[in-house]
Design a protein around this motif. Sequence first.
Motif, PDB file in Angstrom:
ATOM      1  N   UNK A  54      43.012  47.571  41.023  1.00 15.93           N
ATOM      2  CA  UNK A  54      42.859  46.767  41.622  1.00 15.93           C
ATOM      3  C   UNK A  54      41.035  46.607  42.942  1.00 15.93           C
ATOM      4  N   UNK A  55      39.998  45.553  41.772  1.00 16.51           N
ATOM      5  CA  UNK A  55      39.425  45.875  42.693  1.00 16.51           C
ATOM      6  C   UNK A  55      39.193  44.636  44.393  1.00 16.51           C
ATOM      7  N   UNK A  56      38.775  44.740  45.862  1.00 19.37           N
ATOM      8  CA  UNK A  56      38.644  43.396  45.819  1.00 19.37           C
ATOM      9  C   UNK A  56      37.257  42.986  46.488  1.00 19.37           C
ATOM     10  N   UNK A  57      37.094  41.641  46.096  1.00 22.18           N
ATOM     11  CA  UNK A  57      35.594  40.874  46.747  1.00 22.18           C
ATOM     12  C   UNK A  57      35.821  39.963  47.404  1.00 22.18           C
ATOM     13  N   UNK A  58      35.168  39.507  47.865  1.00 26.00           N
ATOM     14  CA  UNK A  58      35.242  38.239  48.715  1.00 26.00           C
ATOM     15  C   UNK A  58      34.412  36.673  47.971  1.00 26.00           C
ATOM     16  N   UNK A  59      35.368  36.038  48.279  1.00 27.90           N
ATOM     17  CA  UNK A  59      34.364  34.616  47.675  1.00 27.90           C
ATOM     18  C   UNK A  59      32.448  34.452  48.214  1.00 27.90           C
ATOM     19  N   UNK A  60      32.635  35.277  48.745  1.00 24.64           N
ATOM     20  CA  UNK A  60      30.946  35.088  48.889  1.00 24.64           C
ATOM     21  C   UNK A  60      30.163  36.744  48.036  1.00 24.64           C
ATOM     22  N   UNK A  61      30.882  37.301  47.644  1.00 25.80           N
ATOM     23  CA  UNK A  61      30.618  38.206  46.545  1.00 25.80           C
ATOM     24  C   UNK A  61      29.187  38.093  46.172  1.00 25.80           C
TER      25      UNK A  61
END
Length: 386
Positions: free
Chosen positions: A99-106
């Motif tokens: 898994x890779x975690x990003x944010x919705x600001x990416x």
Amino acid sequence: MISGARELFALDPNVAHLNHGSFGAVPVTARQERIRLLDEYDSNPLRFVISELLDRIGEHRTAAAEFLGADPDLCAFVLNATSGVAIALNSLALQTGDEIVITDHSYNAVTLAVDELAKRHGVKVVVAPVALTASAAETVAAVTDAVTPRTKLVIIDEISSATAQRHPIAELSQRLRAMGVPLLVDAAHSPGMIPRPLDGIDPDFWVGNIHKWAFAPGGTAMMRVSAGWRDRIVPLVVSHHQADGYPQNVEHHGTREHTTWLTVKTALSIFDRFGEDTVQRHNVALAAYGQRVIAEALGVESARLLEPGAHVSMRVIPLPDGLVTDFATAHALRNRIADELKIETAVNPFQGRGLLRVSAQIYNSEDEYDRLAETLPALLKRAAAA
């Protein structure tokens, strides 16, 4: 506007350039230095590349690293932040189900890069929502709550492109290091905007553009890795300096055009000329002014205006509902503002609505934001009626 700054740029004087954040702007002195370097290269390519290039790149890398507050031995020049992200992703031994975690600001290019990993290698992309009004503690919690035993990387913007929000990199770096999860910081806007952005922090990967807020020509960015990753970096292209290891194996790809990197010291001299603190204070204050007058013209209540965080010289103003819903409608509106008003801005979709982003740089002045405030409401009415 800082006195004498406007004359240093070759920008079209008939256009208000309020979008420095997208591509930056190159001072005439840096352009002239690059032209001189191109002439030098063309006069004797072999000498330029074989005899002198390694040492000269190292000299400019050291200058850039010191400006950023980083150890030069942990830094490498790359084409842009997106390229640095690609190198970091290429250096991870990812497997199906990781898994890779990003944010919705990416940033969109980063989101597309991890989505490609998902399609090609079965990696799961987890999007952590971070509220526009989130505190540092709330942001850290939102990101770390998305981490699981399968998480192999967290990616977060230091200053997000669409929302101009600064995120708590130092806190996240410490927290994720304690959890044993690598952190990749997309710091595309940090060099030149935040003073010494790497001073005192140690994320696993950090990539920032020198060609945005630090005045270098396009194609100039810095990648910095932690000491534990220095010997584990896998470049995207295997070339003659592969055996030399990082940073040379990342920087040298045969006939890549290196003159942009060799203008870094000239570009950074702008901060010596005007004072780094003076430049950054001017830009932050002017961006805040622009946000305020444009919001007032659009009838946006001050309570809805976002405070982006310390040192950020970009601001966003929410646009009327329905005008921007995706990248296509955002680009169309940006183009109308540019074509009809002769004003360059950025328009981005975020969570189903549009955000107008304005930047401030030393060549900007208050009257340019006043001009946008006076003309934008009528344009938005025409756009809504279309």
